[in-house]
Write an enzyme that holds these catalytic residues in place. Structure first.
Site, short mmCIF file in Angstrom:
data_model
loop_
_atom_site.label_atom_id
_atom_site.label_comp_id
_atom_site.label_asym_id
_atom_site.label_seq_id
_atom_site.Cartn_x
_atom_site.Cartn_y
_atom_site.Cartn_z
N HIS A 1 -8.66 4.93 -7.61
CA HIS A 1 -9.67 3.98 -7.12
C HIS A 1 -11.06 4.24 -7.69
O HIS A 1 -12.04 3.65 -7.19
CB HIS A 1 -9.76 4.00 -5.58
CG HIS A 1 -8.52 3.57 -4.89
ND1 HIS A 1 -8.50 3.17 -3.56
CD2 HIS A 1 -7.23 3.50 -5.30
CE1 HIS A 1 -7.27 2.87 -3.20
NE2 HIS A 1 -6.47 3.07 -4.26
N ASN B 1 2.89 4.35 -4.71
CA ASN B 1 3.57 5.16 -3.69
C ASN B 1 3.58 4.53 -2.30
O ASN B 1 4.36 4.94 -1.44
CB ASN B 1 2.95 6.56 -3.62
CG ASN B 1 1.44 6.53 -3.44
OD1 ASN B 1 0.73 5.90 -4.23
ND2 ASN B 1 0.93 7.21 -2.44
N HIS B 2 2.74 3.51 -2.06
CA HIS B 2 2.73 2.84 -0.75
C HIS B 2 3.49 1.51 -0.75
O HIS B 2 3.45 0.78 0.24
CB HIS B 2 1.29 2.59 -0.29
CG HIS B 2 0.49 3.84 -0.07
ND1 HIS B 2 0.89 4.83 0.79
CD2 HIS B 2 -0.69 4.25 -0.61
CE1 HIS B 2 -0.01 5.80 0.78
NE2 HIS B 2 -0.97 5.48 -0.07
N ASP C 1 -6.48 -1.13 -8.10
CA ASP C 1 -5.87 -1.22 -6.78
C ASP C 1 -6.66 -2.13 -5.84
O ASP C 1 -7.84 -1.90 -5.59
CB ASP C 1 -5.78 0.17 -6.14
CG ASP C 1 -5.02 1.17 -6.99
OD1 ASP C 1 -5.34 1.29 -8.19
OD2 ASP C 1 -4.14 1.85 -6.45
N HIS D 1 -4.42 4.21 -8.98
CA HIS D 1 -4.18 5.12 -7.85
C HIS D 1 -5.42 5.83 -7.35
O HIS D 1 -5.57 6.02 -6.15
CB HIS D 1 -3.10 6.16 -8.18
CG HIS D 1 -2.81 7.12 -7.05
ND1 HIS D 1 -2.28 6.69 -5.84
CD2 HIS D 1 -2.97 8.45 -6.92
CE1 HIS D 1 -2.12 7.73 -5.03
NE2 HIS D 1 -2.55 8.81 -5.67
N ASN E 1 -2.20 -1.34 -2.09
CA ASN E 1 -3.07 -1.04 -0.94
C ASN E 1 -3.69 -2.30 -0.34
O ASN E 1 -4.66 -2.22 0.41
CB ASN E 1 -4.20 -0.10 -1.37
CG ASN E 1 -3.69 1.25 -1.84
OD1 ASN E 1 -3.07 1.98 -1.08
ND2 ASN E 1 -3.94 1.58 -3.10
N HIS F 1 0.66 4.73 -12.34
CA HIS F 1 0.07 4.99 -11.03
C HIS F 1 0.16 6.49 -10.76
O HIS F 1 1.19 6.99 -10.30
CB HIS F 1 0.84 4.19 -9.96
CG HIS F 1 0.13 4.09 -8.64
ND1 HIS F 1 -0.90 3.21 -8.43
CD2 HIS F 1 0.32 4.74 -7.47
CE1 HIS F 1 -1.32 3.32 -7.18
NE2 HIS F 1 -0.60 4.24 -6.58
#
Length: 259
Positions: A178, A67-68, A8, A176, A40, A151
């Site tokens: 990190h 999800n973002h 990410d 996801h 991200n 993810h």
């Protein structure tokens, strides 16, 4: 075929680390394809269209989401129109974009990238296991190299996906959380696997975010808006080699570089 998949990308430090170092890394590691999760990349949450374009211009062959991915609506047209950007496939099909892309480059067999999102400790979503089976059934026979970005939050769900797809795809990598895990391996069926790639972000941070804000939330219990950390970056991911004739992985190793 040699592929690097980066974890990410988080905020400015993550973008700068990729943009400033990717060309050199491609040459040093003799990479044929480079992919990264970019959900991200803009301020620590979401991906703006202008940042997606910068990362692609810097040399990424493709960008996956999570999800973002829906935060910035200016990305929606790129999800529909630019075949290099993905969103998780098990979101409703009427949403912009797709979670499956076939990347073609002269001199190499086609590479399918499949983007999925987990369900454990995540918002309700369609089953990623059922979704990926449908995808694999629909891929043309000529696409023997398939890479899955799962993810997901739970390590157990990611490991389960690795074994579910063992021998069916070339690689399964998790994103996801990190935090780069220490379980890079090639499963007996010829599938490269890593529970989490880690992140591209500020080296001195809490998952790419400012530690002082995270600490305050834990110590006080009060809500605070998270902010991406600043300072020198780090690049994390995995490099795997794929036998082009069979689509099977022959090696898998974590990758980390100061940015």
């Amino acid at each position: 075929m040699r592929i690097l998949f980066l974890g990410d990308i988080v905020g400015v430090p993550g973008r700068k680390a990729v943009i400033h170092n990717l060309a050199r890394i491609r040459e040093e590691e003799s990479l044929d394809f480079v992919f990264a999760n970019g959900e991200n990349a803009s301020g620590g949450y979401g991906l703006k269209a202008k940042h997606a374009k910068e990362l692609l211009k810097a040399g990424l062959d493709g960008i996956t989401g999570g999800n973002h991915i829906w935060k910035y609506k200016d990305l929606y047209s790129m999800l529909d129109g630019d075949g290099r950007i993905l969103r998780p496939h098990n979101y409703p099909e009427q949403l912009p974009g797709s979670g499956v892309r076939v990347f073609r480059k002269e001199g190499f067999p086609p590479v399918a990238v499949i983007n999925l999102i987990g369900r454990t400790f995540m918002p309700p979503i369609d089953c990623p296991f059922a979704a990926v089976e449908t995808v694999l059934d629909a891929l043309p026979a000529e696409v023997t190299v398939q890479v899955v970005d799962f993810h997901a939050e739970a390590t157990g769900e990611k490991i389960a996906m690795g074994y579910f797809l063992e021998g069916k795809v070339s690689a399964v990598v998790g994103t996801h959380t990190h935090v780069q895990t220490n379980d890079a391996k090639v499963l007996s069926g010829g599938t490269a696997y890593l529970t989490d790639l880690g992140m591209c972000g500020a080296a001195d941070s809490c998952l790419g975010m400012k530690p002082e804000i995270i600490l305050d939330r834990y110590l006080t219990g009060l809500p605070r808006q998270l902010e991406a950390a600043t300072g020198p970056g780090v690049l994390q991911g995995a490099i795997f080699d794929i036998d082009e004739s069979t689509g099977k992985a022959v090696s898998m190793a974590t990758f980390q570089r100061e940015g």
